[in-house]
Enzyme design. Structure first.
Site, PDB file in Angstrom:
ATOM      1  N   LYS A  11       0.588  -1.323  -0.087  1.00 32.68           N
ATOM      2  CA  LYS A  11      -0.008  -0.181  -0.034  1.00 32.68           C
ATOM      3  C   LYS A  11       0.781   1.231   0.039  1.00 32.68           C
ATOM      4  O   LYS A  11       2.087   1.174   0.352  1.00 32.68           O
ATOM      5  CB  LYS A  11      -0.842  -0.026   1.336  1.00 32.68           C
ATOM      6  N   TYR A  51     -12.738  -1.897  -3.791  1.00 27.44           N
ATOM      7  CA  TYR A  51     -13.006  -2.099  -2.616  1.00 27.44           C
ATOM      8  C   TYR A  51     -14.500  -2.017  -2.445  1.00 27.44           C
ATOM      9  O   TYR A  51     -15.104  -1.507  -1.335  1.00 27.44           O
ATOM     10  CB  TYR A  51     -12.266  -0.870  -1.571  1.00 27.44           C
ATOM     11  N   ARG A  87      -2.212 -14.354   4.727  1.00 30.96           N
ATOM     12  CA  ARG A  87      -2.792 -13.493   5.946  1.00 30.96           C
ATOM     13  C   ARG A  87      -2.095 -13.754   7.273  1.00 30.96           C
ATOM     14  O   ARG A  87      -2.220 -12.919   8.008  1.00 30.96           O
ATOM     15  CB  ARG A  87      -4.254 -14.204   6.036  1.00 30.96           C
ATOM     16  N   ARG A 104       2.277  -6.246   9.497  1.00 33.51           N
ATOM     17  CA  ARG A 104       1.524  -4.990   9.925  1.00 33.51           C
ATOM     18  C   ARG A 104       2.389  -4.665  11.285  1.00 33.51           C
ATOM     19  O   ARG A 104       2.388  -3.503  11.530  1.00 33.51           O
ATOM     20  CB  ARG A 104       0.183  -5.389   9.736  1.00 33.51           C
ATOM     21  N   ASN A 114      -2.070   0.279   6.531  1.00 34.69           N
ATOM     22  CA  ASN A 114      -1.552  -0.769   7.296  1.00 34.69           C
ATOM     23  C   ASN A 114      -0.809  -1.487   6.301  1.00 34.69           C
ATOM     24  O   ASN A 114      -0.761  -2.856   6.450  1.00 34.69           O
ATOM     25  CB  ASN A 114      -2.731  -1.420   7.945  1.00 34.69           C
ATOM     26  N   HIS A 117      -2.090  -5.641   1.631  1.00 40.69           N
ATOM     27  CA  HIS A 117      -3.561  -6.034   1.447  1.00 40.69           C
ATOM     28  C   HIS A 117      -3.346  -7.396   0.968  1.00 40.69           C
ATOM     29  O   HIS A 117      -2.405  -7.597   0.268  1.00 40.69           O
ATOM     30  CB  HIS A 117      -4.506  -5.309   0.154  1.00 40.69           C
ATOM     31  N   GLU A 128      -9.493 -10.975  -7.630  1.00 41.30           N
ATOM     32  CA  GLU A 128      -8.653  -9.622  -7.504  1.00 41.30           C
ATOM     33  C   GLU A 128      -7.636  -9.639  -8.438  1.00 41.30           C
ATOM     34  O   GLU A 128      -7.157  -8.791  -8.757  1.00 41.30           O
ATOM     35  CB  GLU A 128      -8.167  -9.839  -5.992  1.00 41.30           C
TER      36      GLU A 128
HETATM   37  P1  GDP Z   1      -8.208  -6.650   5.823  1.00 40.07           P
HETATM   38  O1  GDP Z   1      -8.491  -7.782   5.055  1.00 40.07           O
HETATM   39  O2  GDP Z   1      -7.269  -6.962   7.010  1.00 40.07           O
HETATM   40  O3  GDP Z   1      -7.231  -5.835   4.965  1.00 40.07           O
HETATM   41  O4  GDP Z   1      -9.482  -5.816   6.292  1.00 40.07           O
HETATM   42  P2  GDP Z   1     -10.590  -5.285   6.023  1.00 40.07           P
HETATM   43  O5  GDP Z   1     -11.097  -5.992   4.787  1.00 40.07           O
HETATM   44  O6  GDP Z   1     -11.634  -5.189   7.145  1.00 40.07           O
HETATM   45  O7  GDP Z   1     -10.688  -3.637   5.671  1.00 40.07           O
HETATM   46  C1  GDP Z   1     -10.026  -3.505   4.268  1.00 40.07           C
HETATM   47  C2  GDP Z   1      -8.917  -2.263   4.696  1.00 40.07           C
HETATM   48  O8  GDP Z   1      -9.626  -1.011   5.181  1.00 40.07           O
HETATM   49  C3  GDP Z   1      -7.930  -2.374   5.761  1.00 40.07           C
HETATM   50  O9  GDP Z   1      -7.131  -3.112   5.367  1.00 40.07           O
HETATM   51  C4  GDP Z   1      -7.608  -0.761   6.114  1.00 40.07           C
HETATM   52  O10 GDP Z   1      -6.860  -0.450   5.165  1.00 40.07           O
HETATM   53  C5  GDP Z   1      -9.033  -0.343   5.836  1.00 40.07           C
HETATM   54  N1  GDP Z   1      -9.858  -0.292   7.126  1.00 40.07           N
HETATM   55  C6  GDP Z   1     -10.265  -1.320   7.979  1.00 40.07           C
HETATM   56  N2  GDP Z   1     -10.937  -0.885   8.909  1.00 40.07           N
HETATM   57  C7  GDP Z   1     -10.759   0.377   8.953  1.00 40.07           C
HETATM   58  C8  GDP Z   1     -11.309   1.505   9.994  1.00 40.07           C
HETATM   59  O11 GDP Z   1     -12.086   1.207  11.064  1.00 40.07           O
HETATM   60  N3  GDP Z   1     -11.139   2.551   9.531  1.00 40.07           N
HETATM   61  C9  GDP Z   1     -10.372   2.981   8.477  1.00 40.07           C
HETATM   62  N4  GDP Z   1     -10.011   4.407   8.363  1.00 40.07           N
HETATM   63  N5  GDP Z   1      -9.849   2.161   7.715  1.00 40.07           N
HETATM   64  C10 GDP Z   1     -10.089   0.891   7.833  1.00 40.07           C
END
Ligand code: GDP
Length: 140
Positions: A11, A51, A87, A104, A114, A117, A128
């Site tokens: 990222k 997304y 993961r 992370r 973070n 992805h 994807e």
């Molecule tokens: P991942 O699969 O671990 O990447 O998590 P998710 O699919 O839940 O979320 C996708 C991405 O959205 C994350 O990797 C973060 O970059 C972002 N994200 C997730 N939760 C939050 C949040 O509570 N606030 C913000 N600003 N970004 C978030």
């Protein structure tokens, strides 16, 4: 178990800090092989499309802004049980919850910025990968 594939993004927070190699090394050390890789500047349309599953979440707009705030490196990774393996080395979404030794925990700046992805299922990995790569760009 046969090798499978997953999709990864390094990222903008990580490319900005020149961590492409450091992150890739952690992926490789975890038993994953980079079989396709390109550095791109995502368009807003691409980020929104990628997304789309998060469209209703309150942070969707911020997430899209973040993902287009600088270049990213999109990669296809291959290895035994690639989705789960990736993961595991990525660590929890929120770096505060991530295990020691994960990408992370080591590099993420925040729950949003973070660093990486990774696909969360085999099915999503296929979708994807196809979103960013033609089959002839993937060389295993
Ligand atoms: P991942 O699969 O671990 O990447 O998590 P998710 O699919 O839940 O979320 C996708 C991405 O959205 C994350 O990797 C973060 O970059 C972002 N994200 C997730 N939760 C939050 C949040 O509570 N606030 C913000 N600003 N970004 C978030």
């Amino acid at each position: 178990m046969a090798a499978t594939r997953t999709f990864s993004i390094i990222k903008p927070d990580a490319t900005r800090r020149n961590l492409t190699g450091a992150v890739t090394k952690m992926l490789e050390d975890a038993g994953l092989r980079v079989v396709a890789s390109k550095r791109i500047q995502m368009t807003r349309e691409q980020a929104e499309g990628f997304y789309a599953v998060h469209k209703e979440r309150p942070f969707f707009g911020e997430l899209v802004d973040f993902m287009i705030s600088g270049p990213v490196v999109v990669q296809v990774l291959e290895g035994e049980d690639a989705v789960a393996r990736n993961r595991k080395v990525m660590g929890a979404t929120n770096p505060a919850d991530a295990d020691e030794g994960t990408i992370r925990k080591t590099y993420a700046e925040s729950i949003e910025a973070n660093s990486v992805h990774g696909s969360d299922s085999e099915e999503n990995a296929k979708t994807e990968i196809a979103f960013f790569f033609d089959e002839d760009e993937i060389v295993g």
